[in-house]
Structures are given as C-alpha cells and as structure tokens.
Motif scaffolding. Structure first.
Motif, PDB file in Angstrom:
ATOM      1  N   TRP A 138      -4.787   5.866  -2.811  1.00 15.12           N
ATOM      2  CA  TRP A 138      -4.740   7.105  -2.057  1.00 15.12           C
ATOM      3  C   TRP A 138      -3.436   7.854  -2.320  1.00 15.12           C
ATOM      4  CZ3 TRP A 138      -6.322  11.273  -0.367  1.00 15.12           C
ATOM      5  CH2 TRP A 138      -6.017  11.874   0.856  1.00 15.12           C
ATOM      6  N   GLY A 139      -2.301   7.171  -2.232  1.00 12.57           N
ATOM      7  CA  GLY A 139      -1.022   7.874  -2.298  1.00 12.57           C
ATOM      8  C   GLY A 139      -0.420   8.053  -3.677  1.00 12.57           C
ATOM      9  N   GLY A 140      -1.042   7.496  -4.711  1.00 12.12           N
ATOM     10  CA  GLY A 140      -0.453   7.559  -6.054  1.00 12.12           C
ATOM     11  C   GLY A 140      -0.153   8.978  -6.507  1.00 12.12           C
TER      12      GLY A 140
ATOM     13  N   PRO B  93      -7.319   9.036  -9.000  1.00 13.45           N
ATOM     14  CA  PRO B  93      -7.317  10.503  -9.081  1.00 13.45           C
ATOM     15  C   PRO B  93      -8.546  11.138  -8.416  1.00 13.45           C
ATOM     16  CG  PRO B  93      -6.625   9.544 -11.156  1.00 13.45           C
ATOM     17  CD  PRO B  93      -7.132   8.423 -10.309  1.00 13.45           C
ATOM     18  N   HIS B  94      -9.587  10.360  -8.173  1.00 14.13           N
ATOM     19  CA  HIS B  94     -10.757  10.971  -7.521  1.00 14.13           C
ATOM     20  C   HIS B  94     -10.502  11.233  -6.040  1.00 14.13           C
ATOM     21  CE1 HIS B  94     -12.789   6.784  -6.629  1.00 14.13           C
ATOM     22  NE2 HIS B  94     -12.401   7.273  -5.478  1.00 14.13           N
ATOM     23  N   LYS B  95      -9.420  10.748  -5.532  1.00 16.77           N
ATOM     24  CA  LYS B  95      -9.105  11.062  -4.147  1.00 16.77           C
ATOM     25  C   LYS B  95      -8.276  12.356  -4.106  1.00 16.77           C
ATOM     26  CE  LYS B  95      -9.316   6.232  -2.514  1.00 16.77           C
ATOM     27  NZ  LYS B  95     -10.626   6.170  -1.852  1.00 16.77           N
ATOM     28  N   MET B  96      -6.958  12.243  -4.110  1.00 22.59           N
ATOM     29  CA  MET B  96      -6.162  13.434  -3.829  1.00 22.59           C
ATOM     30  C   MET B  96      -6.255  14.532  -4.890  1.00 22.59           C
ATOM     31  SD  MET B  96      -2.310  13.688  -2.471  1.00 22.59           S
ATOM     32  CE  MET B  96      -1.937  15.131  -1.464  1.00 22.59           C
TER      33      MET B  96
ATOM     34  N   GLY C 178      -2.175   6.867   6.467  1.00 18.65           N
ATOM     35  CA  GLY C 178      -1.420   7.485   5.375  1.00 18.65           C
ATOM     36  C   GLY C 178       0.013   6.987   5.312  1.00 18.65           C
ATOM     37  N   ALA C 179       0.210   5.722   5.624  1.00 15.01           N
ATOM     38  CA  ALA C 179       1.566   5.165   5.615  1.00 15.01           C
ATOM     39  C   ALA C 179       1.924   4.599   4.245  1.00 15.01           C
ATOM     40  CB  ALA C 179       1.665   4.065   6.667  1.00 15.01           C
TER      41      ALA C 179
ATOM     42  N   THR D 245       0.833  -1.202   0.000  1.00 17.16           N
ATOM     43  CA  THR D 245       0.000   0.000   0.000  1.00 17.16           C
ATOM     44  C   THR D 245       0.866   1.250   0.000  1.00 17.16           C
ATOM     45  OG1 THR D 245      -1.600  -1.243   1.319  1.00 17.16           O
ATOM     46  CG2 THR D 245      -1.949   1.141   1.146  1.00 17.16           C
ATOM     47  N   SER D 246       0.557   2.169  -0.891  1.00 18.68           N
ATOM     48  CA  SER D 246       1.203   3.480  -0.880  1.00 18.68           C
ATOM     49  C   SER D 246       0.159   4.492  -0.450  1.00 18.68           C
ATOM     50  CB  SER D 246       1.747   3.821  -2.268  1.00 18.68           C
ATOM     51  OG  SER D 246       2.838   2.986  -2.581  1.00 18.68           O
TER      52      SER D 246
END
Ligand SMILES: Cc1ncc(COP(=O)(O)O)c(C=O)c1O
Ligand SMILES: Cc1ncc(COP(=O)(O)O)c(C=O)c1O
Lengths: 495, 495
Positions: free
Chosen positions: B278-280, B305-308, B253-254, B246-247
């Motif tokens: 999430w972190g991409g 992309p719909h997240k950050m 948020g790890a 997971t990124s």
C-alpha cells in the motif's frame, strides 16, 4: 465533454478529456497492429530482434518527464510490433494460441471495470457469474455440488489442490504447521507438470517427498507403479496423502487412467487431484471425453480455459467436490476490514476468503461471454475440430519422408522429429542422436529469425529434441498444417 | 477484409470479420458505460440489486446455443451497468480507485497481445520491460542491484517474501521440507495485512508460529515488543527467521519504524521483509518518503502499483536485495520443455523460473506506459496531491460537529466516526459503543442502495466500526471530500 460533468480541476497529465482521446487513438493502433495484422497469415508471427538491439529500439527507460500524445502512440505501436503475435495462425509454440473475439471483449470490459473479485459489495455481477461458471464446469466434471475458485494460473490451482488435501487430512496444519504432522508423500507421474514439484517445495513438503510414477509408452501414468511407489513411501516412513493425476500432459498430451487411479486412491485413503489444466476442455467433446473417464471420482480438479478454449490469459479454475466448505476453512483469515460480519446482505456471497489472494482479478467474464456467444455447442465444435486437425497433421507426418512421429497423438499435441536428408538412414551411427538433437533448435532459430512460424521443441525421457506442435485455434485449417511441415522442411533440409 | 488474407474456412461463430465487428461495437458500449458514464459524478457509483434480483436481470446461465450479436452487446451493457464503478470519483471503498487512461491503454494492449511472461522467445518486449521497471522500482527503494518479479497481487508477493527468506536460511527445505528444519517463527504487527498469516499457513509454517507484535496509538509496530516477541519465540524453542514490517497498513495507513526494525533484524540475523503493498508509492514523494526511511535495509519488499498508482489490477512487485540469484534458486524447477538450455539467445532472459507460476500475465506494461506518459514527476504530483487532499479531509472532519477522527492520518487513510445527533454527548452511557458500532453499517447500506458513494468501515483493536476513507484518484478534489462528509451526514443524521 467531460469538462462539464462536475469533475474537479485536473492535475497535469490527468485530464479526462485528453485521457479519453488518447485511449480512443490507442485502441485504433492496438486494433490495427495486434488484431488485424496479427491474425493475417501474410504478416510475421514475430519480428525477431537481439535483446541489445530491441532495448535500443524500444527506449524503455523511465524518466522524470512525461511524453507527448504522439510519442506515446508510437510506443503503443512499437510494443505491438516487436511482440510475438500469439493470435497468429502460425503460432503453435505454447498451450495457448489464437484469438476469440468475444472472450477478448470480455477482457476489455474486465479491464475498464477494474474491480476485485472478493465481495458482493464491489463485484456483484462477478460474484454471481463466477458461481454460475464454476457450477457449469463442475457439472461437466460430473459433480452436482461442490465448490471452487478462479486462480491466477494452473500452477496455483495445482498448489491449491495439494494444500486443500493436506488440510483435509490434517486440519491442525493450518495453525501448527508441518512439524505437527508426519512426513508426507505425494505422487505424480514423471510426465506431469512441474508445478506439482513447485507446489511441494512451496508448501514446505519438499521435492524429495514427491514420488515420480512411471509412464507407459504414450505418457500415461502406470497404475501398478503408483501402487508400488505408495508402498515404497510407506516403507520409508512417509505418509501418502495426495495423488496428482494428469489429464493432458504438457508435452505428450497423455491422459492418466483416472478410474484405476481412483481405485488406488480409494483403497489407500488418498486425495485424488486431477490436473486437467490442459485436457479439461476435452470434456466438451462427446467424442473424446472418454479420455477423462473417472474424473468425477477425483476430489479436486485444475482446468485452464485459457489454454484450449483461447479465453486469454489468465483463466484457470480450481474445483473441489467437497461440500463442507473446506476451501474456505483451509484458506480463510476472516479479515474484519473486508469480510465484515454485519453487512446487510448474505455474507456467504463474499467468497474472497476462499483463496490465499486478497485482491483478485476478475477472470470469469471472458469465459462467460465467449460461452454465451457460441454456446456449449460452439465450444464442442472447436474442440472436435482441433482433434480432427491434429489427426490430419499426424497422418501427413506419417506420409512425408524425413518426418517421424514419436507416437500417435491422443490429444492435440503432435510430437515428431524432422530428419534432414544428411541424417536419413544413419539411425545406427554413433552420433545420430547427438546430431538429431541439434536439428530442432537450429530450425527453431531460423524460423524465429525469419518470423514465419513458431513451434516448440524439447527432449523428454531420453528422447532427444523433438518438435511439439499444438493445434488449438478455431481459425486454422489443413492448409496451415501443410505449411508448417513444408516450412520445417524448407528451414532444415540443409542441416 | 479478413476474408481475403489467407485464413482457412471458419467454423460457426469464429469468423474474423464478424468477430472484429463485434469487438468494435463492444468497445463503443464499454467506452460509453465504463469510461464516460463511470467517471461522471452525476451517475451512480453502483446500481444496487439484491442477489436474487440481479441473477434474474443478468440471466447468467450458460446454454447449448450461442446468442445473436445484439443480445451479446446488451450483455456487455448489462454487465457494465450492474457493476460497481471503481473509476467513479465517489468510490473510496478499497485501496484502489480512479482511472488512469495510459495504464488502461497498456492493459488493453496486454489483453490483445495475450502472451505469457516466461521466456524471451514469446515475450521479448516484456522480458526487457519488466527488468527496466523492476530496476527502477528497486532504485527508488535504494538498491543499485537486486532482483524481483511481478506477482499476481500483494498477498502472493508477501508469500514469496516468506518463502525466499526460509530458503535463504535453510536451503534444504526445498528438497526435504519443513521436517528437516526446527520450528520456525515469524513476526508481524497486529495491524499488518492478513496475507502474512495466510502465507504462514500456506507454506506449512502455521499461524501459531506467527507472533503478533503490538502497535502504538497510530498503528505502527512497537520495536520493543518485537524484541520481546523474538525472545518469547526463542524461549518456546522456535527459531525466528522473518520479520514482516508494514509500510502503509491496510486500515490505519501506519508506517512501521523501519530503521529500528532493521537494527533488530541485523542483531538477530533475521530476514526483513517490508510489505509496502500500500505505502510503497510514497517513495515517489520527496516530501513524504521519510515515512519509509530504512526501507533500503530490508531484504525484500512488496509494492503494489495497482493500489496508489491506479495502474489497474493486477500490478504487484516482489523485490529482493539479494544478488546471488536466490529467487531463481528458491523457485526453479528447470522444466526442459520451456527453459531449454540449447537456445540461441542468452537464456538468463528466460526469467519465468523465478516464480511459482508457469503462465504469467504481463503486468508491467500498464505501469510502464503510464510512467512514460506522465514521468516520475507526474506520479510524484499525484502522490503529493493525495496527501494534501487527505489533510484537507481530516481538517474538515475536525471542524464538523458529529464527526470524530480516530487520529491524525499519517497517510491517505482517514479513519473516523460519524456520530448521529441521537448519540452526541452520550459517550458515557453503557450502550454507547454498541449503538455507535451500528451507525457505519447502517449508513453504508443506505449509500450503497442509493448509489451515491462508497466507503468502507470496520472495527479494529477494540475500536467499534469506523469509516476508512481512502483518497487516491488524481481526478478528485476538495469538492468530493466535502460531498462525502455531507452525504454521510445526510444518510445518518436520523440514526
Ligand atoms: C498492507 C497490505 N499488504 C498486502 C495486501 C495484499 O495485496 P493484494 O490485494 O494485491 O493481494 C494489502 C491489500 O489490501 C495490503 O493492504
Ligand atoms: C498439465 C499442466 N498443468 C498445469 C500447467 C500450469 O498452468 P499455468 O501455466 O496456467 O500455470 C500447465 C501449463 O502448461 C500444464 O501443461
């Protein structure tokens, strides 16, 4: 005006005032190009460009720097210009078409609200609305109770059907996987949608374990063959658990005999799923809903309002008759960061764990608003009109020289060949089928390049390429039917 | 004006002129309610109503008859009024928030064009556009070639990862199902998203075969424990094939250590999937992208992309490094009615068979238009700003009495407790944890009922309920951070 309402300083490109100005201007372009023009019969359905050419015209590359207001508006214009106008009265290519303004307003509202349909906390209106819409659709199926969920498309709804059925028969599968289970078998007609096969491979069941049941002349499942295939599967050591019946097949628009299939499912203890993605909306029609007689005996149903009701993509429901919270038990993972168990409201309203999704687009509002606008009556009228226009089209085809119906349409799919003069009377020559199979693709190429209309074609069960014309839109008339036949003739008569 | 453009006679409720008039009027209401008001810090984030009350206010029932223009406009108004304003500067409740006007314009255009992304024939612009966007995102991952597809959400992208990996290792699964395979094992950290478990049960692998790897203090996967779990699985007779790294974990948020995980995957011949839903987007930041170092060694990646990036739901991509058409081979069913093999253009442009969906919403345009508008630079600036604001927030928390950070944020998730005066200095009393666990839910209830802000809370790995504040929106500032802390204090100081 937004500079004054307490916003912090903007970073480049993110000013509210500029953004809102752009949005208003963009909406004007969108309105003109994709609504006014694209519903105008004098405009093209599509503005065909070769892929290489289109790539050049659009300049799609993404760069380091941003573009100006005007450049961006012309981007909006160009995207609209070169896209296919599915709202156009001469678009008959897919199982969706036409425009419903109320549904579209619902879509625009959905987009600006931009929330996710998983908890009452972030989607209070839509949690309640989804429930009302699902309840109403279930009541049309004939169920006074049950459960359901909106899914991103009918394929995924169909996959849910197979997964919930599997969990119902073997709840240990959720934890232990298929290795804990005997080899399973599922049944569906040879004319059913390809998503049934996709479901079987995705869920780890495998397409070899999908038994294809024969269809009769009109494309309906043969119940005798279903019984035979169930026996065959058992004789091979597989365990039957799931029958997918189709109400409205994709190509021929056929309806499987649900009562006979339900009898067989009951006798054999199988889950009966009805894929009514396409034909479900016929339930609105008093005159035609006999086509789905027996649907109330199903265990689950897929129904896509984005097809016949023109709500816009995506709008698909998965309905289950079960009242034991099977959907939730089958799909839940009980994430504590989302579905906290110490909330201050009734947590059964947090329905998001009934699906395999996490974030889930709101798909109920467009259907709800449209329904509020025209009422059940309006939707009934629309469905009946589509049947009537289809009958007109079929009759015209039968009258015209050079056109040949494959069979009398049961639904709003009309399947026919156009036979150019050069092939008429040559039915018995050795290369007839071969040559006929090339007619539809050739006409299709011409119609797309000229942009006058769009209609699909395909081969099926040994019948060579034929046109499949789909009549849905409430905005079309007999004149559009006449035009299509004239146009096919015009485009193909020299072939 | 539309009466004159050749349309056939309308049936009730379906006049173009009336419909277009309604749409224009509805857009005005939508603009005012969900854009102007919902971005105004002086307005409420949500207008809380009990479910029973809200049901009455909304009158959701669907009836036989339709409603008047004015009634329908007030419906639009009410839906907006009682919905949560995710565009609001004080909405920090989810991994999405804020408004991007260009992305929103892209969404409105998508909705009016209403096409399905499966063939070049019906989606010429979007087939090319999807390819350009995917290529660009892959290049940011570090791949010069590969494949990919937009999916309806990150959960489904993650399920694709597991399915494609399984097919890669055992292509016979598509036809024969899991019975032809040994028992499989997948690995993911205990802090990873629940969709990994959902994937395992959906695909028939079972959650018992998901081995949860320990995380360190900040929430990153412990590579040593991964190696241990792989051995454990083997010792139990299962065959490891898939590691989900997971990124950007959902709560903390790890970022998992991708290089170490890649080493282990290579050594053991396992497919490495990175859930960067999430972190991409951190890949846009030169300053912070080291957090994803090693991502180029993954076999597949999920990125939302719909997240950050605030493109709006739904916008998620599944990317694969493979260049052998694995995605298509794994998912295809080759339906002849849609993917005809005698078309006049390059049929490799008909990419729809790469997914398990049939109809597929266009999800690339909103991202593309936003990117065109602000450029890579603008998106970089946005990501960097979110990191900076988060650092500010964390520093403020450390300074304030009664606030306690769980750990220094790596990303834009800030996890903290608010400790009301009544609990300060009582850390050693027997009921401290129990009482602390009730603080966040109580504050949350108050903030929702007052509508001043929204922020999430949850317990995790034995830590009792804490707030998780998410900073994304390009429109927020330090003032908003200050406000949130003040507000939590105001709402909770008497607890
Ligand atoms: C790390 C991670 N992966 C995957 C997902 C699932 O994404 P989606 O909500 O689009 O299904 C989430 C959602 O929050 C997430 O945080
Ligand atoms: C009978 C039938 N079932 C299911 C589907 C799949 O629906 P969707 O395109 O929404 O995935 C279709 C699509 O055409 C269909 O015709």
């Amino acid at each position: 005006m937004n500079g004054m309402n307490g916003h912090g300083p903007d970073i480049s490109g993110f000013s509210h005032a500029k953004g809102q100005y752009f949005l208003r201007e963009a909406f004007k372009v969108i309105f003109e190009e994709t609504i006014c023009k694209s519903t105008d019969v004098n405009e093209k359905v599509c503005d065909w460009q070769d892929p290489e050419q289109l790539e050049q015209l659009l300049d799609l590359e993404l760069r380091d720097s941003g573009e100006s207001h005007d450049q961006l508006l012309s981007r909006v214009h160009d995207v609209a210009k070169y896209s296919v106008k599915t709202n156009h009265p001469r678009f008959f290519n897919q199982l969706f078409s036409g425009i419903d303004y109320h549904a579209l307003a619902g879509r625009l509202l959905t987009e600006t609200l931009n929330t996710s349909q998983y908890t009452y906390e972030v989607a209070p209106v839509f949690v309640l609305m989804e429930d009302v819409v699902l309840t109403k659709l279930r009541s049309m199926v004939g169920w006074l109770s049950g459960d359901g969920i909106f899914c991103p498309g009918g394929s995924i709804s169909n996959i849910f059907g197979m997964n919930v059925a599997r969990y119902h028969a073997f709840p240990e599968v959720k934890r232990q996987g298929l290795w804990a289970l005997p080899r399973l078998a599922v049944f569906t007609s040879q004319d059913s949608h390809y998503s049934v096969k996709k479901a079987a491979s995705f869920l780890g069941i495998g397409t070899d374990n999908v038994f294809l049941v024969k269809t009769d002349q009109s494309g309906s499942m043969d119940p005798e063959d279903l019984e035979g295939k169930i026996k065959l599967a058992r004789s091979q050591g597989a365990v039957p658990f799931y029958v997918n019946a189709t109400s409205g097949t994709t190509v021929r628009g056929a309806f499987d005999p649900l009562d006979s299939i339900a009898d067989i499912c009951e006798k054999n203890g199988l889950w009966m799923h009805v894929d009514a993605a396409w034909g479900g909306s016929v339930l609105f029609s008093k005159k035609h809903r006999h086509l789905l007689k027996g649907i109330e005996r199903a265990n689950s149903v897929t129904w896509n309002p984005h097809k016949m009701l023109s709500t816009g993509l995506q709008c698909s429901v998965f309905l289950v008759r079960d009242t034991t919270n099977l959907l939730q038990k089958c799909h839940s993972a009980s994430a504590t960061y989302l579905f906290q168990q110490d909330k201050f409201y009734d947590m059964s309203l947090d329905t998001g764990d009934k699906t395999i999704q996490c974030g889930r687009k709101v798909d109920c509002l467009k259907l709800w608003l449209m329904w509020k606008a025209v009422g059940t009556k309006g939707l009934t009228e629309r469905v009946d009109k589509a049947f009537a226009l289809t009958r007109y089209l079929a009759e015209e085809i039968e009258k015209r020289e050079g056109f040949q119906l494959l069979y009398k349409p049961q639904f709003v799919n009309t399947c026919f060949w156009y036979i150019p003069p050069s092939l008429r009377g040559k039915e018995n020559s050795a290369d007839y089928k071969d040559r006929l199979s090339q007619v539809a693709p050739a006409i299709k190429e011409r119609m797309i390049k000229q942009g006058t209309m769009m209609v699909g074609y395909q081969p099926l069960n040994g019948q060579v390429n034929f046109f499949r014309m789909i009549v849905i839109s409430p905005h079309i008339s007999q004149r559009d039917m006449d035009f299509c036949l004239d146009e096919i003739e015009r485009l193909g008569k020299d072939l």
